[in-house]
Each structure stands twice: as C-alpha cells, then as structure tokens.
Design an enzyme around this catalytic site. Structure first.
Site, PDB file in Angstrom:
ATOM      1  N   SER A  54       0.815  -1.231   0.000  1.00 12.07           N
ATOM      2  CA  SER A  54       0.000   0.000   0.000  1.00 12.07           C
ATOM      3  C   SER A  54       0.835   1.262   0.000  1.00 12.07           C
ATOM      4  CB  SER A  54      -0.878   0.059   1.251  1.00 12.07           C
ATOM      5  OG  SER A  54      -1.735  -1.019   1.301  1.00 12.07           O
ATOM      6  N   HIS A  81      -3.075   0.664  -4.740  1.00 14.50           N
ATOM      7  CA  HIS A  81      -2.491  -0.451  -5.497  1.00 14.50           C
ATOM      8  C   HIS A  81      -2.776  -0.264  -6.987  1.00 14.50           C
ATOM      9  CE1 HIS A  81      -1.525  -3.062  -2.067  1.00 14.50           C
ATOM     10  NE2 HIS A  81      -2.602  -2.568  -1.513  1.00 14.50           N
ATOM     11  N   HIS A 106      -5.617  -9.340  -1.477  1.00 15.08           N
ATOM     12  CA  HIS A 106      -5.767  -9.558  -0.036  1.00 15.08           C
ATOM     13  C   HIS A 106      -6.967 -10.473   0.208  1.00 15.08           C
ATOM     14  CE1 HIS A 106      -3.794  -5.595  -0.372  1.00 15.08           C
ATOM     15  NE2 HIS A 106      -3.135  -5.957   0.716  1.00 15.08           N
ATOM     16  N   TYR A 154      -8.936 -10.193   2.601  1.00 19.57           N
ATOM     17  CA  TYR A 154     -10.072  -9.408   3.089  1.00 19.57           C
ATOM     18  C   TYR A 154     -10.918  -8.826   1.958  1.00 19.57           C
ATOM     19  CZ  TYR A 154      -7.136  -5.220   2.381  1.00 19.57           C
ATOM     20  OH  TYR A 154      -6.344  -4.249   1.842  1.00 19.57           O
ATOM     21  N   GLU A 155     -10.399  -8.882   0.725  1.00 17.24           N
ATOM     22  CA  GLU A 155     -11.201  -8.427  -0.419  1.00 17.24           C
ATOM     23  C   GLU A 155     -12.108  -9.535  -0.938  1.00 17.24           C
ATOM     24  OE1 GLU A 155      -8.675  -5.884  -3.315  1.00 17.24           O
ATOM     25  OE2 GLU A 155      -7.282  -7.170  -2.244  1.00 17.24           O
ATOM     26  N   ALA A 171       2.707  -2.147   4.274  1.00 19.62           N
ATOM     27  CA  ALA A 171       2.436  -1.113   5.271  1.00 19.62           C
ATOM     28  C   ALA A 171       1.949  -1.852   6.515  1.00 19.62           C
ATOM     29  CB  ALA A 171       1.339  -0.186   4.757  1.00 19.62           C
ATOM     30  N   MET A 200      -2.055  -6.931   7.177  1.00 19.08           N
ATOM     31  CA  MET A 200      -3.078  -7.805   6.581  1.00 19.08           C
ATOM     32  C   MET A 200      -2.585  -8.512   5.322  1.00 19.08           C
ATOM     33  SD  MET A 200      -6.244  -5.156   6.942  1.00 19.08           S
ATOM     34  CE  MET A 200      -6.414  -4.114   8.412  1.00 19.08           C
ATOM     35  N   SER A 201      -1.288  -8.631   5.175  1.00 17.18           N
ATOM     36  CA  SER A 201      -0.770  -9.270   3.957  1.00 17.18           C
ATOM     37  C   SER A 201       0.429 -10.136   4.327  1.00 17.18           C
ATOM     38  CB  SER A 201      -0.357  -8.198   2.946  1.00 17.18           C
ATOM     39  OG  SER A 201       0.751  -7.458   3.424  1.00 17.18           O
ATOM     40  N   ASN A 216       1.384   3.551  11.006  1.00 16.96           N
ATOM     41  CA  ASN A 216       0.528   4.050  12.097  1.00 16.96           C
ATOM     42  C   ASN A 216       0.826   3.240  13.344  1.00 16.96           C
ATOM     43  OD1 ASN A 216      -0.994   1.914  10.337  1.00 16.96           O
ATOM     44  ND2 ASN A 216      -1.844   1.721  12.404  1.00 16.96           N
ATOM     45  N   HIS A 258      -7.527   4.288   6.762  1.00 22.77           N
ATOM     46  CA  HIS A 258      -6.745   3.711   5.657  1.00 22.77           C
ATOM     47  C   HIS A 258      -6.052   4.799   4.835  1.00 22.77           C
ATOM     48  CE1 HIS A 258      -5.494   0.914   2.554  1.00 22.77           C
ATOM     49  NE2 HIS A 258      -6.152   1.589   1.632  1.00 22.77           N
TER      50      HIS A 258
HETATM   51  N1  HPA Z   1      -3.285  -3.054  11.463  1.00 26.20           N
HETATM   52  C1  HPA Z   1      -3.371  -3.973  10.495  1.00 26.20           C
HETATM   53  N2  HPA Z   1      -2.901  -3.770   9.270  1.00 26.20           N
HETATM   54  C2  HPA Z   1      -2.324  -2.586   9.007  1.00 26.20           C
HETATM   55  C3  HPA Z   1      -2.212  -1.588   9.970  1.00 26.20           C
HETATM   56  C4  HPA Z   1      -2.726  -1.839  11.272  1.00 26.20           C
HETATM   57  O1  HPA Z   1      -2.672  -1.006  12.193  1.00 26.20           O
HETATM   58  N3  HPA Z   1      -1.582  -0.530   9.372  1.00 26.20           N
HETATM   59  C5  HPA Z   1      -1.312  -0.903   8.108  1.00 26.20           C
HETATM   60  N4  HPA Z   1      -1.764  -2.143   7.870  1.00 26.20           N
END
Ligand code: HPA
Length: 286
Positions: free
Chosen positions: A32, A63, A91, A93-94, A121, A219-220, A243, A257
């Site tokens: 990302s 992406h 992903h 989650y998609e 990320a 998440m990847s 973050n 996001h």
């Molecule tokens: N949690 C999960 N996935 C992420 C995060 C997070 O805080 N930041 C970027 N991808």
C-alpha cells in the site's frame, strides 16, 4: 481446488515465459502506497494483472495492479539485477481465496524468479519507534487463519508440511542490514503478525499482539511468504510503520486507511532506495 490452483499458476507462468522467456532474477511486491516510488517505473515494460492469464486484480486504493520489469543497478558496484515489480497484491479481506492471494507470487516463481521481497504497510506495536520507520521482518506469526498449503495432500507446489524455521532468508536479511547501514537508513527488525482484517485491531488485540512478541501487524505477506517458501524461493520482508496500533497513540486517536496510504507514500522514496539498492546486491545462489 488445489489442482486448479496449480494449473492456473502454470497457465500464468507459460504466459509470462512467452512474454519474456528470460525470467527476472527476483520479484519485489510493493505494498500500500509504496508502488509509485520506483524511479522510472513508468518507463518499464508492463502488463496489467488483468492482462496476465490466471491473474486476478485487487482494487484497493493505493495499489496499481500491474507487473513491471526493470533492470536495477547497484550504486556502488557494477552489479545489476532484473526485477519483476508486482505493484499491488490480492488480499484475503477483499474476498480473494487463499490460492488467489498466493497466486501472483507462485506465478513469479514458476516463471523463474529466485526469490521474493515482500513489502507492506504495517501498524507499529513499538511505542519507542517512529512512524515512517522501516522494519526488516525477521519472522512472522500467522494469525490470519489462512494457509496456502491447506487442502488435499499434494498441491503440486512442494512439501505439504513445509519447514518455516527460517522463512525470511538470513543472508538476504543481512544484505538489507548492510545496505541500510551504508545508505544511512535506520532499519528496525522484528516479528510481523499477519491478520485477516479488514477492520483494524481493537486496543485489546493490540495488547495481545505485543504480548505475543510482535512488533508490527498487517493484513498481507504471511500467505505469500509461506507459498514462496513451499516452492523453495528465498524470501525477505520489509514493513513500513504507517501508524501505531489501535490504542497506542492515545484514546482520542483513530485509524484511517487514507492515513496509512499517505504515510506509506511519504516515505516510499526512501524505501525504494533501500529496496532497490539491496535488491541489486542480493545473493541469488542456493
Ligand atoms: N493493522 C493492520 N494492518 C495494518 C495496519 C494496522 O494497524 N496498518 C497498516 N496495515
């Protein structure tokens, strides 16, 4: 299902072999916000994922969903490497199946690349670290509930009970550390916890992940890393701390996001410098 995954990967590999019979040396997956930082990337030969037989395309903001090929030279030496850049990934989650999440990396390896550098990320679990810091993934904890090796025995890609003792290649990790030092780029290292998402974690989950010994959460990456190791490819992983994990930045602060993509993009140039310089110097022998 497994036979299906294998025949789709073979189909993609055959397509790519026709496109460029000489496979690149290695593949870098750009996460990302990180996909735009490679210099001259727009001039490189490319294919949209939708143009590659067997590929499916992600539609997450940040992406580009395309493959680009570049010849990367090392600043300090005459070495160069040909690199496949996957800008974007699928992903779970998609709604993608685990096989689809693993597909692009598997196709690169079936095409002939020797190893995969996974970038992402990630949420930072260390309050002493700064946002924008990079973390070399030393190891992971797969909490996604997904495994690309699950299913009927013999998925055709390699051993079912795949050893994961050194998932992230020690020699490649050492190369990252050496190049980061030479370039003056601070590099953290730690454990990446892979979760399904797409909701961010609760503060309680973040406390749990810290207790489990993770320094980053995302998440990847874990599914791709397992799939690549099963096929015998080398793997390295690099996370950008975009973050702080939920609750770590104070109770009033929320995760968004857009902020994750923005933070990724703002340090992407530095990450590109590190990844490209290291990639040009990665050992490829077994
Ligand atoms: N949690 C999960 N996935 C992420 C995060 C997070 O805080 N930041 C970027 N991808």
């Amino acid at each position: 299902m497994n036979a299906d995954a294998k025949s789709r990967v073979d189909q993609s590999a055959r397509f790519l072999q026709k496109w460029r019979p000489q496979a690149p040396d290695l593949c870098i997956v750009l996460g990302s916000g990180l996909g735009n930082a490679i210099p001259d990337i727009d001039q490189m030969p490319s294919l949209k994922f939708s143009e590659i037989q067997g590929f499916s395309a992600s539609e997450v903001v940040g992406h580009a969903s395309e493959l680009r090929i570049g010849e990367i030279k090392s600043a300090g030496s005459a070495k160069s490497r040909s690199i496949a850049f996957l800008r974007g990934r699928n992903h779970a989650y998609e709604g993608f199946s685990t096989a689809e999440v693993a597909h692009n990396v598997r196709a690169m390896i079936a095409w002939g690349v020797r190893g995969i550098v996974l970038t992402n990320a990630a949420g930072c679990l260390e309050t002493q670290w700064n946002l924008g810091d990079f973390m070399l993934i030393e190891d992971h904890i797969n909490l996604s509930g997904l495994n690309p090796l699950s299913g009927a025995a013999g998925n055709g890609f390699g051993q079912r009970f795949c050893d994961m003792t050194q998932c992230y290649d020690p020699e490649w990790s050492a190369a990252f550390r050496t190049r980061a030092k030479a370039l003056g780029i601070p590099l953290r290292q730690g454990v990446y916890a892979g979760v399904l998402g797409p909701s961010y974690e609760t503060p309680a989950e973040i406390r749990m992940l810290r207790t489990l010994g993770a320094q980053a959460v995302g998440m990847s990456t874990v599914v791709e890393a397992i799939a690549a190791r099963q096929m015998g490819a080398r793997v390295a992983g690099l996370s950008c701390m975009t973050n702080y994990g939920a609750g770590l930045a104070g109770t009033g602060s929320k995760l968004d996001h857009a902020d994750v993509v923005h933070m990724g993009a703002s340090v992407a140039k530095i990450m590109a410098e590190l990844v490209l310089d290291t990639a040009a110097n990665l050992p490829l022998g077994d």
